[in-house]
Design an enzyme around this catalytic site. Structure first.
Site, mmCIF file in Angstrom:
data_model
loop_
_atom_site.group_PDB
_atom_site.id
_atom_site.type_symbol
_atom_site.label_atom_id
_atom_site.label_comp_id
_atom_site.label_asym_id
_atom_site.label_seq_id
_atom_site.Cartn_x
_atom_site.Cartn_y
_atom_site.Cartn_z
ATOM 1 N N HIS A 1 19.411 -60.794 -4.571
ATOM 2 C CA HIS A 1 19.666 -59.874 -5.689
ATOM 3 C C HIS A 1 18.565 -59.893 -6.745
ATOM 4 C CE1 HIS A 1 21.277 -62.489 -9.056
ATOM 5 N NE2 HIS A 1 21.228 -63.350 -8.055
ATOM 6 N N ASN B 1 12.221 -69.404 -14.634
ATOM 7 C CA ASN B 1 13.038 -68.220 -14.884
ATOM 8 C C ASN B 1 13.208 -67.902 -16.364
ATOM 9 O OD1 ASN B 1 14.384 -70.810 -14.386
ATOM 10 N ND2 ASN B 1 16.204 -69.772 -15.176
ATOM 11 N N CYS C 1 22.229 -67.636 -16.746
ATOM 12 C CA CYS C 1 23.197 -68.653 -16.358
ATOM 13 C C CYS C 1 23.565 -69.550 -17.524
ATOM 14 C CB CYS C 1 22.633 -69.496 -15.223
ATOM 15 S SG CYS C 1 21.961 -68.474 -13.922
ATOM 16 N N GLY D 1 20.532 -67.970 -3.952
ATOM 17 C CA GLY D 1 19.635 -68.990 -4.480
ATOM 18 C C GLY D 1 20.323 -70.312 -4.747
ATOM 19 N N THR D 2 21.528 -70.238 -5.297
ATOM 20 C CA THR D 2 22.238 -71.471 -5.626
ATOM 21 C C THR D 2 22.490 -72.292 -4.364
ATOM 22 O OG1 THR D 2 23.266 -70.480 -7.564
ATOM 23 C CG2 THR D 2 24.360 -72.405 -6.615
#
Lengths: 407, 381
Positions: B201, B149, B325, B69-70
């Site tokens: 993931h 998120n 995060c 994703g990053t």
């Protein structure tokens, strides 16, 4: 709209005289062939029209398949009413049909043709009856005689009354199988599949000849050529794929012939083999993907030097097409992406840096005597393998089922 | 163990892991190799791409594999800004994006780009009118996440798409890392979206693999140059075992999507109803279509989020302080502050995020532990 059948109009067939019956029979067979996935469908090939009776099978996938069959000028999805249907029945079906495609502001026209002279109403009666009914039931719709947006055709025939309002262009050409049989030199590049397609378009049934030279060429190159044949099978049914072992010929020619004439003599050997196979299989010509001036072997001088080995017609449908035009067709027939996969084929190995673009015929004969032409021919012909290839066959991804387990 | 932190990461599905292992074992050739062994790997890569595309109803050529994703977010933000820099240097995003988007945007600000960060309402959703006003003639990118998120708000992507229909040249990016497999397919893959980011993931595939959707004809500047993999757009030897495993995970996800959404939603609403009874509990995730089925964010007044996380840990129950995060950095939730939540309360925010592997029995166990802890906390605060 629940269509009851697809009406298929013959293209060039109508100009054929005594062979007409044979053409229609062949087209019927070819259509049945591509419609195998739809077992409910019945194909009736008649003298003036071919009818694909849908028996509740949705029309769209059948029409998609028909669009690839050569020998069809146009076709239309049709609703069939009994031959003695009343005006009221025709009116209601027509209304439903027009409403399905009508956009505000559009115009329409009713065009009746009456083959069944016993029908109580004449053409004018049907036109008028249906036309005025549509004007009443669809507010705002206008009649227009020239270039209407919706042209509703009503065919009053002995077998029934047929209504259609859409005409879809077919693939034109002649039914594959009516133009005799020929072989095709299929390399795996962009051009040869397009040439094969154009051969089929004129009704020719083609057997593919592919030269392969292991280990110089890979199994993938062979698989790719077979996959190209599978793509082409969509237009002409099952294809015989003839693979000819060519390693020894190439090695021998490379060993004995001066570099400048390597390519010319290699090609002569190819055409010799192709001609022998063609005659052996009772075919009447060899198609190639050559296009004038594209590469060294495709100059007039080269063609003359190569063609010199056979009196069979060597047919080159791409002769005056530009590469961009060829690529356009390749994309349309979905062979392009396969063709550009980067596997070496027998045309791209052993290419000398400067092949003769204007080989001399006498020198060609002279140099050719350095190799054992007959012996090499016999060896190659003894090692031929023939595979029957159908639409959807996939040789490059033969792993697909194994992978499906994984994914 | 009761794992309620599925937005941080999910457990790899055993069948998906089996694929990973088999591919590592049997198809470890390099897809770019010419030999047959590499060719087989390439075929598997092609088939994985095809499968993901067909599961999502897009073309195989519109799928580009990434490391997650990053990378996907960085690529779309920076790749758009740089590819379209001669047309304009203005980018639009929201105040509640994941840091992968937000920090990419800030990096572009350092390089002289201008960024507008759209505020959100008390539900955590942007207002379409704000977007309409923010668009300028030199805007080249609008990046709006699908699902937040931290608290699960679903952004009004249909309205965003509607507005952007008048600006066909602006790249419209959706970060769907939290949005895949949550019954939001049509919202994410609307007919206007140009780029979508996904991460393996988050749906039971391995870590270190993801993909972006990129609409045919829309260009990004590549961030990784090299051997020309991924049609020259993203070089680097393909992580085939993870890609094949992810293709399988996508299929399983799509196969069970309806069931998953129903399960997660049922557990979430049950938990939500329970937590609402407590006077000092504030719930930030609402009900209805504006909220994802798997995320529930709440706070206990006067108790730090971290304290709650560690207290549950004692009973082998795992949740998080909003996003994984940012939890380590001890920051209060940026999403909650953007929503106008009192910072004192936001400090206490924790997040439950569910997967289809969670059960009602786990929810009941959580409630028992919560009741016990709440009594303790009440006396403290």
């Amino acid at each position: 709209m629940e269509y009851s059948e697809i009406m298929v109009r013959y293209g060039e067939l109508s100009t054929k005289g005594k062979n007409r019956k044979e053409f229609i029979r062949q087209l019927g067979q070819n259509i049945r062939n591509v419609l195998k996935p739809f077992p409910a469908v019945v194909v009736k090939a008649q003298r003036d029209r071919l009818h694909v009776v849908l028996n509740d099978q949705p029309a769209q996938p059948v029409m998609d398949a028909l669009q690839q069959v050569f020998g069809i000028e146009t076709f239309s999805p049709v609703v069939k009413l009994p031959k003695d249907a009343s005006l009221a029945d025709i009116q209601q079906t027509a209304e439903q049909m027009i409403k399905e495609q009508y956009q505000p502001g559009q115009t329409f026209k009713i065009a009746t043709r009456r083959q069944n002279k016993n029908y109580p109403l004449n053409t004018y009666g049907v036109d008028d009856g249906v036309g005025s009914y549509i004007l009443e039931t669809i507010p705002g719709i206008q009649v227009q005689m020239k270039n209407p947006d919706i042209n509703l055709q009503i065919d009053v025939r002995l077998s029934g009354i047929y209504l259609s309002s859409v005409t879809i262009p077919g693939a034109l050409g002649l039914p594959v199988g009516t133009g005799g049989r020929a072989t095709m030199m299929l390399s795996g590049g962009i051009d040869s599949p397009v040439a094969a397609y154009l051969a089929m378009k004129r009704g020719v049934k083609v057997d593919m000849i592919h030269f392969f030279s292991p280990p110089y060429t890979s199994q993938q190159a062979l698989a790719k050529a077979k996959d190209l044949a599978a793509k082409l099978a969509a237009f002409g049914g099952t294809i015989d794929f003839i693979q000819v072992p060519f390693t020894k010929v190439q090695e021998e020619v490379k060993k004995r012939v001066p570099e400048g004439y390597l390519m010319t003599i290699q090609r002569r050997m190819m055409l010799r083999l192709a001609a022998a196979i063609t005659i052996d299989r009772h075919c009447n010509g060899v198609f190639t993907g050559e296009s004038l001036g594209q590469v060294a072997s495709q100059t007039l001088e080269s063609m003359r030097a190569i063609n010199d080995v056979t009196t069979l017609p060597v047919l080159r449908p791409l002769i005056s097409l530009d590469k961009t035009e060829i690529i356009k067709i390749a994309r349309e027939i979905d062979t392009y992406d396969l063709s550009i996969m980067p596997f070496e084929d027998c045309c791209t190995i052993f290419t000398p840096p400067a092949p003769k673009t204007k080989p001399d015929l006498e020198k060609t004969h002279e140099f050719e005597q350095l190799v054992d032409v007959d012996g090499l021919m016999q060896d190659a012909l003894a090692g031929i393998e023939v595979t029957k290839i159908n639409v959807g066959d996939d040789y490059l991804n033969s792993q697909e089922d194994v992978f499906a387990e994984l994914l | 163990m009761i794992y309620f932190d599925n937005s941080a990461t999910t457990k790899v599905n055993p069948d998906v892991l089996a694929t990973y292992n088999q591919v590592s074992e049997n198809y470890w050739g390099n897809p770019s190799s010419l030999h047959n062994f590499g060719e087989k790997a390439d075929q598997l890569l092609i088939q994985s791409r095809r499968q993901i595309a067909s599961q999502l109803g897009v073309q195989p050529a519109e799928i580009f594999f990434t490391s997650g994703g990053t990378e996907g977010d960085n690529w779309v933000v920076k790749g758009t800004a740089l590819a379209k820099r001669q047309f304009g240097r203005h980018l639009i995003t929201t105040q509640v994006e994941h840091d992968a988007v937000k920090h990419s945007m800030q990096r572009m600000e350092e390089l002289g780009f201008e960024v507008t960060y759209l505020p959100v309402d008390e539900e955590g959703r942007i207002r379409p009118d704000d977007l309409r006003q923010a668009i300028r003639s030199d805007t080249t990118l609008v990046s709006v996440m699908a699902v937040n998120n931290e608290m699960g708000a679903v952004q009004p992507l249909a309205e965003v798409a509607e507005i952007l229909r008048d600006y066909p040249k602006i790249h419209f990016h959706v970060d769907a890392v939290q949005g895949i497999g949550k019954g939001l397919h049509d919202l994410i893959f609307n007919d206007r979206v140009d780029f979508v980011t996904f991460s393996g993931h988050k749906f039971h595939a391995p870590r270190g693999v993801g993909f972006i959707y990129g609409r045919t004809g829309k260009k990004l500047m590549p961030l990784l140059d090299g051997g020309g993999q991924e049609r020259g757009q993203r070089s680097g030897t393909e992580n085939l075992p993870a890609i094949a495993a992810m293709a399988k995970a996508v299929r399983l996800l799509k196969q069970h999507e309806q069931q998953t959404v129903a399960t997660e939603q049922e557990l979430r609403l049950n938990l939500r109803d329970y937590l609402q009874q407590f006077a000092k509990v504030h719930i930030f995730s609402g009900t209805g279509p504006h909220f994802a089925p798997h995320i529930l964010c709440f706070a206990i007044e006067g108790v730090k989020g971290e304290t709650i996380v560690h207290a549950f840990e004692e009973d082998d129950i795992y949740l998080s302080t909003t996003s994984a995060c940012s939890s380590k950095k001890g920051l209060t939730s940026s999403t909650l502050s953007a929503m106008g939540v009192d910072p004192e309360i936001a400090r206490g925010a924790v997040r439950i995020s569910l997967s289809d592997q969670n059960t009602m029995a786990e929810v009941e166990q959580f409630k028992r532990v919560f009741a016990k802890l709440y009594e303790q906390f009440k006396t403290l605060s």
